[in-house]
Every structure is written in structure tokens, then in C-alpha cells.
Design an enzyme around this catalytic site. Structure first.
Site, PDB file in Angstrom:
ATOM      1  N   ARG A 144       0.993  -1.215  -0.274  1.00  0.00           N
ATOM      2  CA  ARG A 144      -0.187   0.099  -0.198  1.00  0.00           C
ATOM      3  C   ARG A 144       0.712   1.356   0.254  1.00  0.00           C
ATOM      4  O   ARG A 144       2.033   1.467   1.195  1.00  0.00           O
ATOM      5  CB  ARG A 144      -0.944   0.435   1.245  1.00  0.00           C
ATOM      6  CG  ARG A 144      -2.076   1.370   1.642  1.00  0.00           C
ATOM      7  CD  ARG A 144      -2.975   1.135   2.843  1.00  0.00           C
ATOM      8  NE  ARG A 144      -2.319   0.083   3.375  1.00  0.00           N
ATOM      9  CZ  ARG A 144      -1.779   0.995   4.792  1.00  0.00           C
ATOM     10  NH1 ARG A 144      -1.054   2.744   4.787  1.00  0.00           N
ATOM     11  NH2 ARG A 144      -1.483   0.492   5.728  1.00  0.00           N
TER      12      ARG A 144
ATOM     13  N   HIS B 132      -3.516   4.128   5.365  1.00  0.00           N
ATOM     14  CA  HIS B 132      -4.653   3.056   5.300  1.00  0.00           C
ATOM     15  C   HIS B 132      -6.027   3.810   5.262  1.00  0.00           C
ATOM     16  O   HIS B 132      -6.763   2.631   4.251  1.00  0.00           O
ATOM     17  CB  HIS B 132      -4.433   2.611   6.900  1.00  0.00           C
ATOM     18  CG  HIS B 132      -5.336   1.333   6.895  1.00  0.00           C
ATOM     19  ND1 HIS B 132      -6.195   0.434   6.852  1.00  0.00           N
ATOM     20  CD2 HIS B 132      -6.721   2.168   7.424  1.00  0.00           C
ATOM     21  CE1 HIS B 132      -7.093  -0.069   7.252  1.00  0.00           C
ATOM     22  NE2 HIS B 132      -7.958   0.333   7.775  1.00  0.00           N
TER      23      HIS B 132
ATOM     24  N   TYR C 122       4.969   5.153  11.437  1.00  0.00           N
ATOM     25  CA  TYR C 122       4.815   3.789  11.372  1.00  0.00           C
ATOM     26  C   TYR C 122       5.738   2.719  10.740  1.00  0.00           C
ATOM     27  O   TYR C 122       5.731   2.226  10.237  1.00  0.00           O
ATOM     28  CB  TYR C 122       3.523   2.956  11.814  1.00  0.00           C
ATOM     29  CG  TYR C 122       2.737   2.934  10.444  1.00  0.00           C
ATOM     30  CD1 TYR C 122       3.090   1.687   9.412  1.00  0.00           C
ATOM     31  CD2 TYR C 122       1.621   3.815  10.723  1.00  0.00           C
ATOM     32  CE1 TYR C 122       1.494   2.150   8.253  1.00  0.00           C
ATOM     33  CE2 TYR C 122       0.863   3.930   9.656  1.00  0.00           C
ATOM     34  CZ  TYR C 122       0.517   2.830   8.815  1.00  0.00           C
ATOM     35  OH  TYR C 122       0.078   2.980   7.437  1.00  0.00           O
TER      36      TYR C 122
END
Length: 360
Positions: A255, A259, A268
Site C-alpha cells: 500500500r 491506510h 509507523y
């Protein structure tokens, strides 16, 4: 004693990161198919980028981008028949569009309109599932129904690596294998379930190997190689249609964006990792290189196609917003076929609150 380190799942790949592959294998794909495949992948990349911008402008609600996963979605859905069923999560807009969902309806959905979740009568797509992993059960149930009825459709369930930590995933695979129903479990392993990396989701070397515990076949495929995805899905669908039962496919992809638009991925993962996937493993790049080698695609065609898609996006948005109707009151009409007394009371209360708000 079983040692999982001895277990090897070789990744299926036909087209490497530089657009190269076995010429004999690649020759099995027609020029027409390759162009169609690329045009779809380029189209949904443009749509995804436009939707992300529209969310930042406040024109649509929270949105889950899918750039980087075009090969996994388009390559798999083009291997299906029109009457096959797909069960999407919130990130499968590309697959839904390629299976026939109108773009204007996508806009209704991302703008929070009730009818955005109502699928056209002739389209075998279940409403988008927000609950992580729940669609695995729905797909299994649908596949069982088609088997009992003697029909030939195959059900395909799309989900991410995070869904494999849900109980629904394990229950669905177990049931599907016991009853040998025609369902394909298609996991897009994009490395992160929101902020949780895949190595914290499972201690297994692969997600594909989980199939062994349920007595079904598991396949690991390069999810950024559209040709490998298409071939793998084609084989899985034909096997399921011929009564050979379910299959678990793990498409290894990435990705590129957040998100959702409510997420900050810089918290992260580092920029170098993202750039590595974007620069070296972009699924669109490797397929375009192949097209250019065959003389099937030029920069002029690219520009013309992107401009055309942008026009389609604008027209679809205008169509979706021209005559928007409905409110929170209408949502209650789609919970049960026959509403309960409590549901009716809740709807009446919602109507009263809406009226009071409008009066103010």
C-alpha cells in the site's frame, strides 16, 4: 516433527520489476489483453489519486486509497466471469469497477449516500464490507448456496493481511474446505494492517501456507505482477468451477498511501521503504515496459488515456451529486426486510430530530 523452516512456498512471478520474463510464457498473452489490462490499471490509479484529492477538499468522506495494489485487484478480477461473485472490503474499488460497478455509484458510496451501497440487479457484487474479515463468511455461504443449487458461479473474497487474525477468516476457510465449496480467498498482503506490520500478524513464513491446515491449496503470487496474478486466479477459478474446492491466494503487494485518509503512515513506516516500493516495484511500471517493448503503448497514448479518465471522473462526480436524495432516516429501511417495532421507533425518533434540526 514439523519444521516450518522446511516449508517453502515459491512465489509465482511472470514479469519481474523491470518488465522482463520468459518470452514463451509472455507470448501466451495477446496484445489486446495486455493493453486492456494496462488501461484498467492506469485508469484506477487516476481514479484513486482523484478520490484522495477530493477527500482532502472535503468533497467526499473518509477514504481508503489502493494505489500500489492495482495489479492484484485488476489482474484477479479480469480472470472472472461476469456472473461470478465478488465480496469486497473497503479497499477494493478497483476490483468493483472492473467487475462492472458504475463510477457514479462509487461517488455515492464515498459521499455516504444510502444508495451507494445498493448494487445494480445484474451485478454480482456484495455490498462493501467494513467489518474486518466478515466477508470471508459471506463468500463461503454464497459459494455453498451455488453448489447446493447446482450453479456454476465462483465466489471470490478479497481481504487484507490483517483479516487473517480474525476468527471469521479461520471459520470460513475451515467450512469452505470441509464442504468443498467454490470460493477463492484472495489475500492482498500489503504489509500493514493500519500500523501493524505483517510479522506481528502471524509467525508463519507466508499467509498462503495457512491453507494447508484446512486441507486446501495455497498459492503465493507476486501481487505487483498483473500477469502472474491473472494466471494464478484463472487456474484457481477453473479448479473451483470444476468442483475441486476452495483455494487461498496470497498476493504480495504494498500500500503506497495511507491506510485511510484518517491515517498518518509516517508514524509507523519510513520514507525509504515507501520509495523503494514506489520506484522499483510499481505494478504499472513493469507492465508498461512490456507494452512499450511490443510497440503497444506510447507516451502520447498515456497522456490521452489519463485525460479521458479524468473527464470520466469529473462527469461521474457531477452525475452522482446532481440529484442527491436521502437522509439518516432512510437508513432504517435497509436493515431488515420487515422492520421490528424497536427499529420503527428509532426511525421515528431520527425523523423527529431531523425535523427539529431543519426548523432551527
Amino acid at each position: 516433527m514439523f519444521d516450518q523452516n522446511e516449508l517453502r512456498f515459491e512465489m509465482v512471478q511472470l514479469l519481474d520489476e523491470n518488465g522482463n520474463g520468459d518470452e514463451q510464457e509472455l507470448a501466451s498473452f495477446s496484445d489486446e489483453f495486455l493493453v486492456t489490462l494496462y488501461r484498467w490499471m492506469r485508469k484506477v490509479r487516476v481514479i484513486d489519486e482523484r478520490l484522495l484529492k477530493m477527500q482532502r477538499q472535503g468533497r467526499i468522506g473518509t477514504y481508503a486509497p489502493f494505489s500500489g495494489q492495482e495489479a492484484a485487484q485488476i489482474g484477479s478480477v479480469l480472470a472472472l466471469r461476469k456472473d461470478d461473485w465478488i465480496f469486497p472490503s473497503y479497499r477494493e474499488i478497483a476490483a468493483c469497477l472492473a467487475h462492472g460497478l458504475p463510477l457514479a455509484q462509487i461517488f455515492q458510496y464515498v459521499r455516504g449516500r444510502v444508495m451507494g451501497r445498493k448494487m445494480p440487479e445484474d451485478l454480482n457484487i456484495f455490498p462493501t464490507q467494513i467489518i474486518i474479515g466478515a466477508q470471508t463468511l459471506h463468500a463461503t455461504g454464497c459459494a455453498w448456496a451455488t453448489k447446493l443449487k447446482g450453479e456454476t458461479q465462483v465466489s471470490v473474497c478479497y481481504f487484507g493481511d490483517g483479516a487473517t487474525s480474525e476468527g471469521d477468516f479461520h471459520e470460513a476457510l475451515n467450512f469452505a474446505s470441509v464442504y468443498q465449496v467454490p470460493v477463492i480467498f484472495f489475500c492482498q498482503n500489503n504489509h500493514y494492517a493500519i500500523s501493524v506490520p505483517v510479522h506481528k500478524q502471524t509467525a508463519s513464513r507466508t499467509i498462503a501456507q495457512k491453507a494447508l491446515a484446512y486441507g486446501m491449496k495455497g498459492v503465493l503470487v507476486d501481487g505487483n505482477d498483473a500477469l502472474a496474478v491473472y494466471k494464478t486466479m484463472k487456474q484457481a477459478v477453473e479448479a473451483a468451477r470444476n468442483g475441486e474446492g476452495p483455494m487461498l491466494i496470497e498476493a504480495l503487494t504494498y500500500r503506497l498511501g495511507p491506510h485511510t485518509t484518517a491515517d498518518d503512515p509516517t508514524k509507523y513506516r519510513n520514507a525509504e521503504e515507501v520509495e523503494q516500493w514506489k520506484r522499483k516495484k510499481d505494478p504499472l511500471h513493469r507492465l508498461r515496459v512490456l507494452l512499450e517493448k511490443r510497440g503497444l503503448w506510447t507516451e502520447e497514448q498515456e497522456e490521452a488515456w489519463v485525460a479521458q479518465v479524468n473527464e470520466e471522473v469529473t462527469e461521474a462526480y457531477e452525475e452522482a451529486t446532481a440529484n442527491e436524495t436521502g437522509s439518516i432516516v432512510d437508513v432504517f429501511d435497509y436493515v431488515y426486510g420487515k422492520p421490528s417495532k424497536l427499529l420503527q421507533e428509532q426511525q421515528q425518533e431520527a425523523a423527529r430530530r431531523k425535523q427539529r434540526k431543519e426548523v432551527r
